[in-house]
Design a protein around this motif. Sequence first.
Motif, PDB file in Angstrom:
ATOM      1  N   LEU A  15      -4.780  -1.947  -8.166  1.00 52.39           N
ATOM      2  CA  LEU A  15      -3.937  -2.567  -7.144  1.00 52.39           C
ATOM      3  C   LEU A  15      -3.789  -1.645  -5.936  1.00 52.39           C
ATOM      4  O   LEU A  15      -3.764  -2.118  -4.792  1.00 52.39           O
ATOM      5  CB  LEU A  15      -2.565  -2.917  -7.724  1.00 52.39           C
ATOM      6  CG  LEU A  15      -2.544  -3.998  -8.808  1.00 52.39           C
ATOM      7  CD1 LEU A  15      -1.129  -4.229  -9.304  1.00 52.39           C
ATOM      8  CD2 LEU A  15      -3.137  -5.299  -8.283  1.00 52.39           C
ATOM      9  N   ALA A  16      -3.685  -0.340  -6.172  1.00 55.49           N
ATOM     10  CA  ALA A  16      -3.631   0.600  -5.048  1.00 55.49           C
ATOM     11  C   ALA A  16      -4.896   0.494  -4.213  1.00 55.49           C
ATOM     12  O   ALA A  16      -4.843   0.515  -2.973  1.00 55.49           O
ATOM     13  CB  ALA A  16      -3.456   2.030  -5.569  1.00 55.49           C
ATOM     14  N   TYR A  17      -6.045   0.378  -4.880  1.00 55.13           N
ATOM     15  CA  TYR A  17      -7.321   0.204  -4.174  1.00 55.13           C
ATOM     16  C   TYR A  17      -7.318  -1.092  -3.361  1.00 55.13           C
ATOM     17  O   TYR A  17      -7.739  -1.108  -2.189  1.00 55.13           O
ATOM     18  CB  TYR A  17      -8.461   0.195  -5.193  1.00 55.13           C
ATOM     19  CG  TYR A  17      -9.748  -0.407  -4.689  1.00 55.13           C
ATOM     20  CD1 TYR A  17     -10.553   0.273  -3.775  1.00 55.13           C
ATOM     21  CD2 TYR A  17     -10.167  -1.668  -5.121  1.00 55.13           C
ATOM     22  CE1 TYR A  17     -11.730  -0.288  -3.300  1.00 55.13           C
ATOM     23  CE2 TYR A  17     -11.343  -2.232  -4.659  1.00 55.13           C
ATOM     24  CZ  TYR A  17     -12.124  -1.535  -3.753  1.00 55.13           C
ATOM     25  OH  TYR A  17     -13.284  -2.099  -3.287  1.00 55.13           O
ATOM     26  N   ILE A  18      -6.816  -2.181  -3.950  1.00 54.26           N
ATOM     27  CA  ILE A  18      -6.789  -3.468  -3.244  1.00 54.26           C
ATOM     28  C   ILE A  18      -5.878  -3.398  -2.029  1.00 54.26           C
ATOM     29  O   ILE A  18      -6.256  -3.795  -0.919  1.00 54.26           O
ATOM     30  CB  ILE A  18      -6.324  -4.592  -4.190  1.00 54.26           C
ATOM     31  CG1 ILE A  18      -7.355  -4.823  -5.307  1.00 54.26           C
ATOM     32  CG2 ILE A  18      -6.093  -5.892  -3.421  1.00 54.26           C
ATOM     33  CD1 ILE A  18      -6.888  -5.797  -6.371  1.00 54.26           C
ATOM     34  N   TYR A  19      -4.646  -2.889  -2.215  1.00 51.48           N
ATOM     35  CA  TYR A  19      -3.685  -2.823  -1.112  1.00 51.48           C
ATOM     36  C   TYR A  19      -4.189  -1.940   0.020  1.00 51.48           C
ATOM     37  O   TYR A  19      -3.891  -2.187   1.185  1.00 51.48           O
ATOM     38  CB  TYR A  19      -2.340  -2.300  -1.606  1.00 51.48           C
ATOM     39  CG  TYR A  19      -1.516  -3.312  -2.364  1.00 51.48           C
ATOM     40  CD1 TYR A  19      -1.163  -4.525  -1.789  1.00 51.48           C
ATOM     41  CD2 TYR A  19      -1.079  -3.048  -3.660  1.00 51.48           C
ATOM     42  CE1 TYR A  19      -0.408  -5.462  -2.479  1.00 51.48           C
ATOM     43  CE2 TYR A  19      -0.313  -3.979  -4.365  1.00 51.48           C
ATOM     44  CZ  TYR A  19       0.016  -5.176  -3.767  1.00 51.48           C
ATOM     45  OH  TYR A  19       0.765  -6.093  -4.450  1.00 51.48           O
ATOM     46  N   ASP A  20      -4.949  -0.925  -0.317  1.00 53.29           N
ATOM     47  CA  ASP A  20      -5.439   0.009   0.692  1.00 53.29           C
ATOM     48  C   ASP A  20      -6.627  -0.547   1.468  1.00 53.29           C
ATOM     49  O   ASP A  20      -6.934  -0.065   2.558  1.00 53.29           O
ATOM     50  CB  ASP A  20      -5.842   1.325   0.024  1.00 53.29           C
ATOM     51  CG  ASP A  20      -5.839   2.499   0.993  1.00 53.29           C
ATOM     52  OD1 ASP A  20      -5.068   2.459   1.975  1.00 53.29           O
ATOM     53  OD2 ASP A  20      -6.600   3.449   0.775  1.00 53.29           O
ATOM     54  N   ASN A  21      -7.301  -1.571   0.925  1.00 50.63           N
ATOM     55  CA  ASN A  21      -8.549  -2.032   1.528  1.00 50.63           C
ATOM     56  C   ASN A  21      -8.620  -3.532   1.789  1.00 50.63           C
ATOM     57  O   ASN A  21      -9.661  -4.011   2.239  1.00 50.63           O
ATOM     58  CB  ASN A  21      -9.727  -1.640   0.617  1.00 50.63           C
ATOM     59  CG  ASN A  21      -9.893  -0.150   0.478  1.00 50.63           C
ATOM     60  OD1 ASN A  21     -10.446   0.515   1.336  1.00 50.63           O
ATOM     61  ND2 ASN A  21      -9.389   0.403  -0.626  1.00 50.63           N
ATOM     62  N   PHE A  22      -7.543  -4.276   1.526  1.00 54.29           N
ATOM     63  CA  PHE A  22      -7.639  -5.732   1.540  1.00 54.29           C
ATOM     64  C   PHE A  22      -7.996  -6.320   2.908  1.00 54.29           C
ATOM     65  O   PHE A  22      -8.519  -7.427   2.992  1.00 54.29           O
ATOM     66  CB  PHE A  22      -6.331  -6.357   1.042  1.00 54.29           C
ATOM     67  CG  PHE A  22      -5.199  -6.299   2.022  1.00 54.29           C
ATOM     68  CD1 PHE A  22      -4.918  -7.368   2.863  1.00 54.29           C
ATOM     69  CD2 PHE A  22      -4.403  -5.167   2.124  1.00 54.29           C
ATOM     70  CE1 PHE A  22      -3.874  -7.318   3.772  1.00 54.29           C
ATOM     71  CE2 PHE A  22      -3.362  -5.099   3.024  1.00 54.29           C
ATOM     72  CZ  PHE A  22      -3.093  -6.178   3.852  1.00 54.29           C
TER      73      PHE A  22
END
Length: 275
Positions: A177-184
């Motif tokens: 989720l951290a990866y998604i929020y950082d790159n969405f």
Amino acid sequence: MNDAKDLLVLPKHSIAQKSCPFYLSRHMIYEPFALHRHDFFELDIVVSGQARTNINGRIYNIEKGSILFFTPADFHDIVPTGSEPLETYNIAFPTHMIYKQVWTFVPMRCRFATLSPQNFLSAFHVCERLREAYENPTPATELMMKTGIEWCLFLLSDAADALTENEQSPQDISAVLAYIYDNFTGQVSRDEAAAIMHVSPVYFSNLFRKHMGFSFQEYLLNLRLDFAQRLLSAGGIAVADAAYASGFNSATYFSRAFTRRFGIPPRKFSLQNQN
């Protein structure tokens, strides 16, 4: 209200303006701080005072001991409500600064929690030490900041346990989720997300759906649509610009997806919020 263009840039004290990949300050808030967002992660620890904050349309009352956690997808404001100004420690940082395993403990769906008195004192003393290191940098400052921020994230996790006890999921999901929020708003890959968990893309897809209730692509689509809705609610931005700013490559596809999710075309939604 700030116009939407302002919501897409870093604040005056930007982590991009320093050689170090973070920002920390202790500041007093006397006047309402308008709805805004950042392109980085943020922790706020309330030292004194009282305020009301709107986080993605949900209202929270904050006071001494409150800890707030924001991702790049979150819109928030602050309105002091007490007789004294709101005093906070504000820490901004990018995901890559934090050790990957730490993210597995971060409650990514929690935006507000209350620290216990003991943990508040711990967070306060850590922030005091970090401010000293930040204002008087040495070769060890970045490592100290990294360690201190990670400790504050653990305190957030501890405070959020009771709030998220019914949202248990594999710890590595939080790192995803951290990866998604950082790159969405840009390129997000299922294969890269699976690699974070060290599993195959197919196994990852099944695991993500089981614990999040949505497929990986559905979750990403909903995050982008919710973000676009907040942009349009803020006003001052064209529908096509909101689409591209939210990670969509096609304004036509965005319009169809927005209408399916919210029951109203984005252009009509935008017009209603201008009135």
